[in-house]
Design a protein around this motif. Sequence first.
Motif, PDB file in Angstrom:
ATOM      1  N   ASP A  67       1.475   5.669   7.932  1.00  0.00           N
ATOM      2  CA  ASP A  67       1.990   4.745   6.754  1.00  0.00           C
ATOM      3  C   ASP A  67       3.534   4.322   7.108  1.00  0.00           C
ATOM      4  OD1 ASP A  67      -0.346   5.388   4.901  1.00  0.00           O
ATOM      5  OD2 ASP A  67       0.851   7.240   4.594  1.00  0.00           O
TER       6      ASP A  67
ATOM      7  N   ALA B  62       0.840  -1.245  -0.239  1.00  0.00           N
ATOM      8  CA  ALA B  62      -0.077   0.007  -0.025  1.00  0.00           C
ATOM      9  C   ALA B  62       0.886   1.279   0.079  1.00  0.00           C
ATOM     10  CB  ALA B  62      -1.065   0.053   1.001  1.00  0.00           C
ATOM     11  N   ASN B  63       1.923   1.106   0.637  1.00  0.00           N
ATOM     12  CA  ASN B  63       3.048   2.397   0.666  1.00  0.00           C
ATOM     13  C   ASN B  63       3.611   2.735  -0.614  1.00  0.00           C
ATOM     14  OD1 ASN B  63       2.499   2.659   3.296  1.00  0.00           O
ATOM     15  ND2 ASN B  63       4.588   2.378   4.111  1.00  0.00           N
TER      16      ASN B  63
ATOM     17  N   LEU C 159       3.864   9.631   1.901  1.00  0.00           N
ATOM     18  CA  LEU C 159       3.348   8.946   3.206  1.00  0.00           C
ATOM     19  C   LEU C 159       3.199   9.802   4.275  1.00  0.00           C
ATOM     20  CD1 LEU C 159       6.050   6.042   2.970  1.00  0.00           C
ATOM     21  CD2 LEU C 159       3.515   6.111   1.823  1.00  0.00           C
TER      22      LEU C 159
ATOM     23  N   ARG D  40       1.451  10.325  -3.926  1.00  0.00           N
ATOM     24  CA  ARG D  40       1.017  10.966  -2.792  1.00  0.00           C
ATOM     25  C   ARG D  40       1.988  10.624  -1.629  1.00  0.00           C
ATOM     26  NH1 ARG D  40      -3.256   7.506  -4.059  1.00  0.00           N
ATOM     27  NH2 ARG D  40      -3.240   6.676  -1.943  1.00  0.00           N
TER      28      ARG D  40
ATOM     29  N   GLU E   3       2.356   1.679  -3.547  1.00  0.00           N
ATOM     30  CA  GLU E   3       1.299   2.310  -4.378  1.00  0.00           C
ATOM     31  C   GLU E   3       0.978   3.597  -4.329  1.00  0.00           C
ATOM     32  OE1 GLU E   3       0.657   0.704  -7.161  1.00  0.00           O
ATOM     33  OE2 GLU E   3       1.550  -1.108  -6.595  1.00  0.00           O
ATOM     34  N   LYS E   4       0.858   4.029  -3.017  1.00  0.00           N
ATOM     35  CA  LYS E   4       0.573   5.457  -2.762  1.00  0.00           C
ATOM     36  C   LYS E   4       1.870   6.340  -3.287  1.00  0.00           C
ATOM     37  CE  LYS E   4      -0.972   8.318   1.340  1.00  0.00           C
ATOM     38  NZ  LYS E   4      -1.050   8.305   3.006  1.00  0.00           N
TER      39      LYS E   4
END
Length: 176
Positions: free
Chosen positions: A53, A38-39, A49, A47, A41-42
Amino acid sequence: MILIVAGAAGSGKTTVGATIAGQLGWRFADADTFHPRANVEKMRAGRPLADADRVPWLHAITSWLDERIAAGETGVVTCSALRRAYRDLLLDGRPAVTMAFLLVSEETLRRRVSRRPGHFFPGKLVSSQLATLEPPSPALEPRVHVIDAGGDTAGTASAVIEAVWPHGSAPLRLEQ
């Protein structure tokens, strides 16, 4: 002994850390591999962290540190460690761990990040790293060695080794 090579994205921590690990014959781990999907992809989506995160990522790195310490192994791991609280989490209670924090100019960070095609960390996130950055204070963080990393990899690696192991006291000598 375990060395954490830290700094913002583009500071050279992965290249310098891998170089030092190779010269010393130590295990190397890149902190990027500890990020939850998820990190990644963020960041890939541009975007930044948030602290929340980073918590699982930092705990994964501390687990790696603790495993090496328990096994009596040496190692080099990278980690941005942008805030003092992150550095404290990584170092506290681990006297066998020390950190070299690489500092370079914003211009250098942006140039280096732009030259990493295919990496999940886009150049537009450099500003968020700098906004998060709490530069280390040697007086308050004696196990964090601040290194000017504006030069080439070999010079920076040598500066790290000299800061951490002054006067040639490194466990293995640099190949000259």
